[in-house]
Design a protein around this motif. Sequence first.
Motif, PDB file in Angstrom:
ATOM      1  N   SER A 531      37.086 -12.561  83.727  1.00  0.00           N
ATOM      2  CA  SER A 531      37.743 -11.473  82.990  1.00  0.00           C
ATOM      3  C   SER A 531      38.266 -11.956  81.643  1.00  0.00           C
ATOM      4  CB  SER A 531      38.881 -10.883  83.829  1.00  0.00           C
ATOM      5  OG  SER A 531      39.765 -11.901  84.252  1.00  0.00           O
ATOM      6  N   GLN A 532      38.971 -13.078  81.643  1.00  0.00           N
ATOM      7  CA  GLN A 532      39.488 -13.596  80.375  1.00  0.00           C
ATOM      8  C   GLN A 532      38.351 -14.095  79.487  1.00  0.00           C
ATOM      9  OE1 GLN A 532      42.470 -16.305  82.022  1.00  0.00           O
ATOM     10  NE2 GLN A 532      44.055 -14.841  81.491  1.00  0.00           N
ATOM     11  N   PHE A 533      37.299 -14.569  80.110  1.00  0.00           N
ATOM     12  CA  PHE A 533      36.112 -15.006  79.386  1.00  0.00           C
ATOM     13  C   PHE A 533      35.535 -13.859  78.546  1.00  0.00           C
ATOM     14  CE2 PHE A 533      31.406 -15.258  79.672  1.00  0.00           C
ATOM     15  CZ  PHE A 533      31.180 -16.435  78.979  1.00  0.00           C
ATOM     16  N   MET A 534      35.475 -12.645  79.114  1.00  0.00           N
ATOM     17  CA  MET A 534      34.888 -11.504  78.397  1.00  0.00           C
ATOM     18  C   MET A 534      35.693 -11.115  77.157  1.00  0.00           C
ATOM     19  SD  MET A 534      31.981 -10.338  79.287  1.00  0.00           S
ATOM     20  CE  MET A 534      32.123  -8.893  78.236  1.00  0.00           C
ATOM     21  N   GLU A 535      36.987 -11.395  77.153  1.00  0.00           N
ATOM     22  CA  GLU A 535      37.834 -11.005  76.023  1.00  0.00           C
ATOM     23  C   GLU A 535      37.395 -11.670  74.722  1.00  0.00           C
ATOM     24  OE1 GLU A 535      42.033 -11.382  76.641  1.00  0.00           O
ATOM     25  OE2 GLU A 535      41.884 -10.897  78.771  1.00  0.00           O
ATOM     26  N   ASN A 536      36.729 -12.810  74.814  1.00  0.00           N
ATOM     27  CA  ASN A 536      36.368 -13.555  73.604  1.00  0.00           C
ATOM     28  C   ASN A 536      35.491 -12.743  72.659  1.00  0.00           C
ATOM     29  OD1 ASN A 536      37.427 -16.460  73.901  1.00  0.00           O
ATOM     30  ND2 ASN A 536      36.489 -16.088  75.901  1.00  0.00           N
ATOM     31  N   TRP A 537      34.626 -11.869  73.204  1.00  0.00           N
ATOM     32  CA  TRP A 537      33.709 -11.124  72.342  1.00  0.00           C
ATOM     33  C   TRP A 537      34.419 -10.046  71.525  1.00  0.00           C
ATOM     34  CZ3 TRP A 537      31.918 -13.814  76.417  1.00  0.00           C
ATOM     35  CH2 TRP A 537      30.755 -14.570  76.205  1.00  0.00           C
ATOM     36  N   CYS A 538      35.679  -9.757  71.875  1.00  0.00           N
ATOM     37  CA  CYS A 538      36.465  -8.804  71.079  1.00  0.00           C
ATOM     38  C   CYS A 538      36.910  -9.410  69.756  1.00  0.00           C
ATOM     39  CB  CYS A 538      37.699  -8.348  71.857  1.00  0.00           C
ATOM     40  SG  CYS A 538      37.325  -7.560  73.422  1.00  0.00           S
ATOM     41  N   TRP A 539      36.757 -10.726  69.624  1.00  0.00           N
ATOM     42  CA  TRP A 539      37.203 -11.420  68.414  1.00  0.00           C
ATOM     43  C   TRP A 539      36.048 -12.031  67.629  1.00  0.00           C
ATOM     44  CZ3 TRP A 539      41.939 -10.555  66.855  1.00  0.00           C
ATOM     45  CH2 TRP A 539      42.903 -10.198  67.799  1.00  0.00           C
ATOM     46  N   GLU A 540      34.846 -11.925  68.146  1.00  0.00           N
ATOM     47  CA  GLU A 540      33.702 -12.515  67.468  1.00  0.00           C
ATOM     48  C   GLU A 540      33.060 -11.486  66.532  1.00  0.00           C
ATOM     49  OE1 GLU A 540      32.454 -15.555  67.395  1.00  0.00           O
ATOM     50  OE2 GLU A 540      34.154 -16.226  68.608  1.00  0.00           O
ATOM     51  N   PRO A 541      32.791 -11.843  65.281  1.00  0.00           N
ATOM     52  CA  PRO A 541      32.174 -10.879  64.356  1.00  0.00           C
ATOM     53  C   PRO A 541      30.919 -10.224  64.923  1.00  0.00           C
ATOM     54  CG  PRO A 541      32.919 -12.809  63.142  1.00  0.00           C
ATOM     55  CD  PRO A 541      33.138 -13.106  64.600  1.00  0.00           C
ATOM     56  N   GLN A 542      30.084 -10.987  65.628  1.00  0.00           N
ATOM     57  CA  GLN A 542      28.871 -10.395  66.202  1.00  0.00           C
ATOM     58  C   GLN A 542      29.195  -9.382  67.292  1.00  0.00           C
ATOM     59  OE1 GLN A 542      25.493 -13.248  66.928  1.00  0.00           O
ATOM     60  NE2 GLN A 542      27.007 -14.745  66.214  1.00  0.00           N
ATOM     61  N   GLY A 543      30.241  -9.661  68.046  1.00  0.00           N
ATOM     62  CA  GLY A 543      30.659  -8.704  69.062  1.00  0.00           C
ATOM     63  C   GLY A 543      31.309  -7.488  68.444  1.00  0.00           C
ATOM     64  N   LEU A 544      32.170  -7.699  67.459  1.00  0.00           N
ATOM     65  CA  LEU A 544      32.869  -6.587  66.803  1.00  0.00           C
ATOM     66  C   LEU A 544      31.895  -5.646  66.105  1.00  0.00           C
ATOM     67  CD1 LEU A 544      35.906  -8.596  65.464  1.00  0.00           C
ATOM     68  CD2 LEU A 544      36.060  -6.602  66.956  1.00  0.00           C
ATOM     69  N   ALA A 545      30.812  -6.185  65.582  1.00  0.00           N
ATOM     70  CA  ALA A 545      29.820  -5.334  64.920  1.00  0.00           C
ATOM     71  C   ALA A 545      29.210  -4.338  65.903  1.00  0.00           C
ATOM     72  CB  ALA A 545      28.724  -6.195  64.298  1.00  0.00           C
ATOM     73  N   LEU A 546      29.158  -4.719  67.169  1.00  0.00           N
ATOM     74  CA  LEU A 546      28.560  -3.845  68.186  1.00  0.00           C
ATOM     75  C   LEU A 546      29.558  -2.851  68.755  1.00  0.00           C
ATOM     76  CD1 LEU A 546      26.482  -6.559  70.083  1.00  0.00           C
ATOM     77  CD2 LEU A 546      25.564  -4.705  68.676  1.00  0.00           C
TER      78      LEU A 546
END
Length: 710
Positions: A531-546
Amino acid sequence: MTASNPLLQQFDLPHYSAILPAHVEPAVDAILADNRVAIADLLSQQSGTPSWNGLVLALDELGARLGRAWSPVSHLNAVCNNAELRAAYEACLPKLSEYWTEIGQNQPLFQAYEALAGSPEAGGFEVAQKTILEHSLRDFRLSGINLPEAEQQRYGAIQMKLSELGSKFSNQLLDATQAWTKHVTEEAALAGLTDSAKAQMKQAAEAKGLDGWLISLEFPSYYAVMTYADDRALREELYAAYCTRASDQSPHAGQFGTRASDQSPHAGQFGTRASEQGPNAGQFDNGPVMAQILDLRQELAKLLGFAHYGELSLASKMADSTEQVLSFLRDLAVRSKPFAAQDLSELQAFAFDQGCADLQSWDLGYYSEKLREQRYSISQEILRAYFPIDRVLGGLFAIVERLYGIQIKELSGFDSWHPDVRLFEIEENGQPVGRFFFDLYARANKRGGAWMDGARDHRRAADGELISPVANLVCNFTPAVEGQPALLTHDEVTTLFHEFGHGLHHLLTRVEHAGASGINGVAWDAVELPSQFMENWCWEPQGLALISGHHQSGEPLPQDLLDKMLAAKNFQSGLMMVRQLEFSLFDFELHATHGDGRNVLEVLEGIRDEVSVLRPPAYNRFPNSFAHIFAGGYAAGYYSYKWAEVLSADAFSRFEEEGVLNPQTGHAFREAILARGGSQEPMLLFVDFRGRTPTIDALLRHCGLSEEAA
């Protein structure tokens, strides 16, 4: 709605709308009676060494039947609570507790498991089967299988009472939360609040047949006032109501160590006696409930030969000892407290310049948001416009589809408990893998917070059929208002990703044995890793773009906003870290030292002396609403969030090295962690993925609490 799609029916989704409170207790009674007969028959038919199918799988079938009936009832009690359902739910709790205690203390059953574990057949078992047997034998011992009969009976009575008290704690917290509202008729009183927050409050008032605006203690309403309301008295009033939920009145105040000299100068507004805590003092008091729970947990630990409940809790966790847990938490506190003190000093200086010379607990959110806006020219409200729910969900699904080689589609024509609920299906290579419900918005009669629970476990049934998993994913976000879609703050986006990580752990398992499928059998201090692992993509530019796009124009998050957001990522991370460490240390210390003469608040005050940098007012009754440890599974285990955060940050560092959307790395994580559930000890799974044991460095860097981050 009733199920109209025949494809959905074969997956045995719960028929929520068909569940009536009057049906619950008779159904549970019937299943428990049937199961008892079946267990007796199963044991009488054992000849020679038991087999896996004849023992473990047969019991799994009985558990699955009970789960199919009880899981949706328990879920409805959390998301659609009412008096009739609550009464039916609570009537079943002691019966279920008695049943599980009977199984845990069934000597012939224990002997059958011992015989199976030592059999030639067991030598050829899969690793998951061996782990299940090992854990089952451990759990028999933790259920008092070796105790004398009188002590076994006392064990059962304690478990029954603890089940009742946990439900009472949760109910009183829900009732206390709903008991307080503030009706506002002058819009000027809401100065500073965002239009979306006021629209939600107006909608709440209209639902009650009122003009104006209705403020409640449901989190979206509370958060809006504490973050944006210019009226300091309103913030204090709401803060006091929130932090004294389910708290004490005068006769009980002494047990918490309240002294008249400790009282806030504002305490008198809550009643004629200074020792009353909050506007509904004593009406839903969880103080006596906590005292009983702690006494019973300590007695339970002693019965089983442990020094205290903290030791009993660790018997099924990754951590080796009380000393290891406390050392881990205190080491983090020593590293974090200087950063927290600096955060507070900067905030106090900023508030002073704004005219607030005595920063208090009800000022923190308000001035923190203003300081964030001044320093980074960004706010949660500005960001909210870029996170409409469907864009966030679409981006979340795109990320996990790329990482894990799955596809996600929304389904219709299903049975539900509320019109807002949505259902999705995960497919892989055109074949269904699992389904999950989303219940995302706050409403009356719904428990606060966010969580995942399993509605169905992935397993191979006795007839050979592969049962697909089903998950319930629940949040309490601000619902859509005035024709706009629901817009999430970035904090809410991370909450959504967090719960979806739990869901993936449940849904993407490849283990076909119920005892180690998904999150079953996973050590509690490792269960937060996915669960905490998934939170990382909320801060990554590639994730935020999606996951981002303006709700009106569809415009992606502009580069300048992205840069500001990333720059602000670790804003006040020191304060946030010591807050979580306060909760974790309080929980563990409370359970490890119970009976040393200190009461609940004295333990909390001692921890605050150690790690906190700003003390709340004396009337604060945070423990009375700490449902994680008094009504959930985190007793002497709240440290799990920080423990697992070390694992998750270090696991994500491999993605940082190899590409945050790298399918090969995603596949490796899925196969090492998600697919294997509770089939092996968590450290073995982590090392299999990372190639080494975890270090704390990545966590400190991600939080901005290291020289490298600075």
